[in-house]
Design a protein around this motif. Structure first.
Motif, mmCIF file in Angstrom:
data_model
loop_
_atom_site.group_PDB
_atom_site.id
_atom_site.type_symbol
_atom_site.label_atom_id
_atom_site.label_comp_id
_atom_site.label_asym_id
_atom_site.label_seq_id
_atom_site.Cartn_x
_atom_site.Cartn_y
_atom_site.Cartn_z
ATOM 1 N N MET A 88 -21.602 21.604 -63.837
ATOM 2 C CA MET A 88 -22.931 21.993 -64.247
ATOM 3 C C MET A 88 -23.941 21.644 -63.169
ATOM 4 S SD MET A 88 -25.451 20.174 -66.895
ATOM 5 C CE MET A 88 -25.936 19.138 -65.564
ATOM 6 N N CYS A 148 -24.219 25.798 -70.892
ATOM 7 C CA CYS A 148 -23.464 25.586 -69.663
ATOM 8 C C CYS A 148 -22.011 26.022 -69.843
ATOM 9 C CB CYS A 148 -23.535 24.124 -69.240
ATOM 10 S SG CYS A 148 -22.705 23.015 -70.400
ATOM 11 N N CYS A 189 -24.384 17.483 -73.694
ATOM 12 C CA CYS A 189 -23.429 18.090 -74.627
ATOM 13 C C CYS A 189 -24.112 18.477 -75.939
ATOM 14 C CB CYS A 189 -22.250 17.144 -74.891
ATOM 15 S SG CYS A 189 -20.799 17.969 -75.572
ATOM 16 N N CYS A 216 -26.252 21.673 -76.090
ATOM 17 C CA CYS A 216 -26.911 22.987 -76.083
ATOM 18 C C CYS A 216 -25.965 24.176 -75.864
ATOM 19 C CB CYS A 216 -27.994 23.019 -75.013
ATOM 20 S SG CYS A 216 -27.364 23.078 -73.320
ATOM 21 N N VAL A 217 -24.845 23.999 -75.293
ATOM 22 C CA VAL A 217 -23.830 25.005 -74.938
ATOM 23 C C VAL A 217 -24.301 26.049 -73.930
ATOM 24 C CG1 VAL A 217 -22.630 24.682 -77.131
ATOM 25 C CG2 VAL A 217 -24.087 26.700 -76.847
ATOM 26 N N CYS A 229 -29.942 21.150 -72.036
ATOM 27 C CA CYS A 229 -29.957 19.738 -72.453
ATOM 28 C C CYS A 229 -29.640 18.802 -71.293
ATOM 29 C CB CYS A 229 -29.010 19.511 -73.626
ATOM 30 S SG CYS A 229 -27.261 19.438 -73.177
ATOM 31 N N ARG A 230 -29.489 19.357 -70.110
ATOM 32 C CA ARG A 230 -29.257 18.588 -68.882
ATOM 33 C C ARG A 230 -28.027 17.686 -68.965
ATOM 34 N NH1 ARG A 230 -31.401 22.202 -66.411
ATOM 35 N NH2 ARG A 230 -33.397 22.006 -65.419
ATOM 36 N N GLY A 231 -26.978 18.229 -69.565
ATOM 37 C CA GLY A 231 -25.708 17.510 -69.534
ATOM 38 C C GLY A 231 -25.431 16.596 -70.700
ATOM 39 N N LEU A 234 -17.558 23.236 -71.669
ATOM 40 C CA LEU A 234 -18.964 23.031 -71.340
ATOM 41 C C LEU A 234 -18.976 22.364 -69.970
ATOM 42 C CD1 LEU A 234 -20.346 21.840 -74.777
ATOM 43 C CD2 LEU A 234 -20.396 24.134 -73.774
HETATM 44 FE FE1 FES Z 1 -26.157 21.313 -72.561
HETATM 45 FE FE2 FES Z 1 -23.894 21.254 -71.215
HETATM 46 S S1 FES Z 1 -25.889 21.233 -70.452
HETATM 47 S S2 FES Z 1 -24.151 21.296 -73.333
#
Ligand code: FES
Length: 86
Positions: free
Chosen positions: A1, A25, A20, A22-23, A16-18, A60
């Protein structure tokens, strides 16, 4: 990501900047790399239920640990099926 964001890859928003959460990515891991990358953890797997066009290659990207064993890793972006070589 993070590599996709740095490269401004269209289709990887990572809102959501990583975290987990928001999906946005969602990627497909190339079949040749699935053993190296490994399967999603339970939280990631439950979040994938909210992504579109999920299949057995889905991950993701924020949850994929990229280390020295991932040199040359190939992932596909679902929206446009573009190939990313990392
Ligand atoms: Fe949001 Fe991966 S950045 S779930």
């Amino acid at each position: 990501m993070e590599a996709a964001l740095r490269a401004n890859v269209r289709g990887i928003d990572a809102k959501c900047r990583g975290n987990c959460a928001c999906v946005t990515c969602h990627v497909y891991i190339d079949p040749d790399w699935q053993t190296v990358v490994g399967p999603p953890a339970a939280l990631e797997e439950s979040m994938l239920d909210f992504a579109e066009d999920v299949d057995n290659r889905s991950r993701l990207s924020c949850q994929v640990l990229v280390d020295r064993f991932c040199h040359g890793l190939i992932v596909h972006v679902p929206a446009e099926q573009r190939v990313l070589g990392l």
